[in-house]
Design a protein around this motif. Structure first.
Motif, PDB file in Angstrom:
ATOM      1  N   LEU A  98       0.850  -1.186   0.000  1.00 45.31           N
ATOM      2  CA  LEU A  98       0.000   0.000   0.000  1.00 45.31           C
ATOM      3  C   LEU A  98       0.886   1.236   0.000  1.00 45.31           C
ATOM      4  N   LEU A  99       1.181   1.752  -1.216  1.00 42.70           N
ATOM      5  CA  LEU A  99       2.087   2.879  -1.378  1.00 42.70           C
ATOM      6  C   LEU A  99       1.467   3.938  -2.269  1.00 42.70           C
ATOM      7  N   GLY A 100       1.825   5.182  -2.032  1.00 43.04           N
ATOM      8  CA  GLY A 100       1.449   6.252  -2.923  1.00 43.04           C
ATOM      9  C   GLY A 100       2.358   6.266  -4.143  1.00 43.04           C
ATOM     10  N   LEU A 101       1.988   7.057  -5.143  1.00 45.90           N
ATOM     11  CA  LEU A 101       2.762   7.076  -6.383  1.00 45.90           C
ATOM     12  C   LEU A 101       4.184   7.582  -6.150  1.00 45.90           C
ATOM     13  N   GLN A 102       4.323   8.583  -5.296  1.00 50.23           N
ATOM     14  CA  GLN A 102       5.646   9.116  -5.013  1.00 50.23           C
ATOM     15  C   GLN A 102       6.528   8.057  -4.365  1.00 50.23           C
ATOM     16  N   GLU A 103       5.951   7.272  -3.459  1.00 50.75           N
ATOM     17  CA  GLU A 103       6.700   6.189  -2.828  1.00 50.75           C
ATOM     18  C   GLU A 103       7.018   5.085  -3.839  1.00 50.75           C
ATOM     19  N   THR A 104       6.058   4.794  -4.705  1.00 51.22           N
ATOM     20  CA  THR A 104       6.220   3.730  -5.696  1.00 51.22           C
ATOM     21  C   THR A 104       7.342   4.035  -6.677  1.00 51.22           C
ATOM     22  N   LEU A 105       7.425   5.282  -7.116  1.00 41.63           N
ATOM     23  CA  LEU A 105       8.382   5.649  -8.159  1.00 41.63           C
ATOM     24  C   LEU A 105       9.652   6.282  -7.596  1.00 41.63           C
ATOM     25  N   LYS A 106       9.885   6.086  -6.323  1.00 44.85           N
ATOM     26  CA  LYS A 106      11.105   6.615  -5.718  1.00 44.85           C
ATOM     27  C   LYS A 106      12.324   6.073  -6.460  1.00 44.85           C
ATOM     28  N   GLY A 107      13.192   6.957  -6.849  1.00 42.94           N
ATOM     29  CA  GLY A 107      14.380   6.550  -7.586  1.00 42.94           C
ATOM     30  C   GLY A 107      14.261   6.728  -9.076  1.00 42.94           C
ATOM     31  N   HIS A 108      13.031   6.948  -9.568  1.00 44.04           N
ATOM     32  CA  HIS A 108      12.829   7.147 -11.008  1.00 44.04           C
ATOM     33  C   HIS A 108      12.761   8.621 -11.396  1.00 44.04           C
ATOM     34  N   GLU A 137     -23.983  13.333   3.510  1.00 40.79           N
ATOM     35  CA  GLU A 137     -22.814  13.907   4.199  1.00 40.79           C
ATOM     36  C   GLU A 137     -21.829  14.482   3.190  1.00 40.79           C
ATOM     37  N   ARG A 138     -21.067  15.434   3.645  1.00 43.10           N
ATOM     38  CA  ARG A 138     -20.060  16.082   2.806  1.00 43.10           C
ATOM     39  C   ARG A 138     -18.725  15.327   2.891  1.00 43.10           C
ATOM     40  N   VAL A 139     -18.021  15.307   1.797  1.00 43.75           N
ATOM     41  CA  VAL A 139     -16.682  14.722   1.748  1.00 43.75           C
ATOM     42  C   VAL A 139     -15.753  15.726   1.080  1.00 43.75           C
ATOM     43  N   VAL A 140     -14.484  15.461   1.130  1.00 42.99           N
ATOM     44  CA  VAL A 140     -13.511  16.273   0.406  1.00 42.99           C
ATOM     45  C   VAL A 140     -13.171  15.565  -0.895  1.00 42.99           C
ATOM     46  N   TYR A 141     -13.291  16.301  -1.992  1.00 39.58           N
ATOM     47  CA  TYR A 141     -12.987  15.760  -3.316  1.00 39.58           C
ATOM     48  C   TYR A 141     -11.727  16.442  -3.841  1.00 39.58           C
ATOM     49  N   ILE A 142     -10.757  15.626  -4.270  1.00 37.61           N
ATOM     50  CA  ILE A 142      -9.500  16.144  -4.813  1.00 37.61           C
ATOM     51  C   ILE A 142      -9.237  15.460  -6.151  1.00 37.61           C
ATOM     52  N   GLU A 143      -8.956  16.249  -7.154  1.00 37.69           N
ATOM     53  CA  GLU A 143      -8.608  15.713  -8.468  1.00 37.69           C
ATOM     54  C   GLU A 143      -7.204  16.186  -8.827  1.00 37.69           C
ATOM     55  N   ARG A 144      -6.347  15.218  -9.161  1.00 36.42           N
ATOM     56  CA  ARG A 144      -4.953  15.556  -9.465  1.00 36.42           C
ATOM     57  C   ARG A 144      -4.505  14.864 -10.747  1.00 36.42           C
ATOM     58  N   LEU A 145      -3.763  15.595 -11.572  1.00 43.45           N
ATOM     59  CA  LEU A 145      -3.046  15.026 -12.700  1.00 43.45           C
ATOM     60  C   LEU A 145      -1.609  14.837 -12.235  1.00 43.45           C
ATOM     61  N   ARG A 146      -1.134  13.609 -12.278  1.00 43.63           N
ATOM     62  CA  ARG A 146       0.135  13.281 -11.647  1.00 43.63           C
ATOM     63  C   ARG A 146       1.214  13.030 -12.702  1.00 43.63           C
ATOM     64  N   TYR A 147       2.343  13.675 -12.520  1.00 45.26           N
ATOM     65  CA  TYR A 147       3.444  13.630 -13.477  1.00 45.26           C
ATOM     66  C   TYR A 147       4.665  12.966 -12.856  1.00 45.26           C
ATOM     67  N   LEU A 148       5.442  12.299 -13.690  1.00 42.38           N
ATOM     68  CA  LEU A 148       6.812  11.940 -13.364  1.00 42.38           C
ATOM     69  C   LEU A 148       7.676  12.848 -14.224  1.00 42.38           C
ATOM     70  N   ALA A 149       8.320  13.821 -13.604  1.00 41.51           N
ATOM     71  CA  ALA A 149       8.972  14.915 -14.339  1.00 41.51           C
ATOM     72  C   ALA A 149       7.916  15.585 -15.211  1.00 41.51           C
TER      73      ALA A 149
END
Length: 261
Positions: A98-108, A137-149
């Protein structure tokens, strides 16, 4: 006309002739080579056609068809007098941690996020049910476009439990993984996640956002993540470029209850 190769399959003590289409053989070779490329088995140059013919016990035309499949996928380039070179590799994304993208691509390279939305919304009923919330009920919605470089890799749509999500909004979302923020805010580790993975085609808008060809293959991941105490806090719908990401994991067979009939 489709060319065929004749193979022999042995069943017990008898030899039964089996007729295989050349395209079937080429696909089989391409499948093995593709994953060797992704696993880094070749530095830059693939074995020669003659070596592949010997390795796969196939005709030169079959090997050339297999290489043509990989070239059409953009994985290799065929350079006269040089040979077959690796043109592009994919990035591994684990299925057993269970890792985030930043953790997954560490080193790349550096992962950065283009935050396209970050707001409170009324949870759609299906989202509320998954997060264990009451209707409306209300929730927090976040939309992100994620880049490697400068390479767009994924489009992430995230729904967060309101208490956790409200605090997440107060942090830097351009450089941080949400998983890391959740653990900082909750004061404890994430526990587990349920996920579903399927292939979908890129619609025109999503393709343009991810800078991928319209109709290209995307990996669509639904992931519901819980805290260590089992409370669901993070529901994500993630579209990843199928030409840039490979999902990998290790599986263990938990039971030996089988029998041969």
């Amino acid at each position: 006309m489709q060319v065929s190769e004749r193979k022999v399959a042995e069943v017990g003590a008898e030899a039964t002739p089996v007729r295989r289409l050349r395209a079937d053989q080429a696909r089989r070779i391409a499948d093995v080579l593709r994953h060797q490329i992704h696993a880094g088995a070749f530095d830059d140059v693939l074995p020669s056609e003659q070596e592949l013919v010997a390795e796969y016990d196939a005709s030169r035309n079959t090997v050339r068809d297999a290489l043509a499949l990989l070239k059409d996928e953009g994985l290799i380039d065929r350079v006269p007098k040089v040979g077959t070179r690796v043109a592009r590799r994919k990035y591994d994304h684990g299925l057993d941690a269970l890792l985030g993208l930043q953790e997954t691509l560490k080193g790349h390279g550096t992962v950065r996020n283009e935050v396209r939305a970050a707001m409170h919304i009324t949870a759609p009923p299906a989202v509320a049910r998954k997060l264990g919330l009451n209707p409306g009920e209300r929730v927090v919605y976040i939309e992100r476009l994620r880049y490697l470089a400068d390479l767009p890799l994924s489009l992430d749509l995230t729904y967060l439990a309101p208490d956790i999500g409200t605090e997440v909004l107060g942090h830097d979302l351009e450089t941080n993984d949400i998983f890391v923020l959740i653990e900082q805010i909750s004061g404890g580790p994430l526990g587990s996640a349920d996920l579903a993975l399927e292939a979908v085609t890129a619609d025109a808008h999503t393709a343009a956002t991810l800078e991928a060809p319209e109709g290209s293959a995307l990996l669509m991941l639904e992931r519901l993540t819980r805290l260590d105490d089992g409370r669901p806090v993070d529901l994500e719908y993630i579209r990843m470029r199928g030409d840039r990401i490979t999902m990998r994991g290790s599986l263990n067979r938990s039971t030996s209850e089988w029998k041969v009939i």
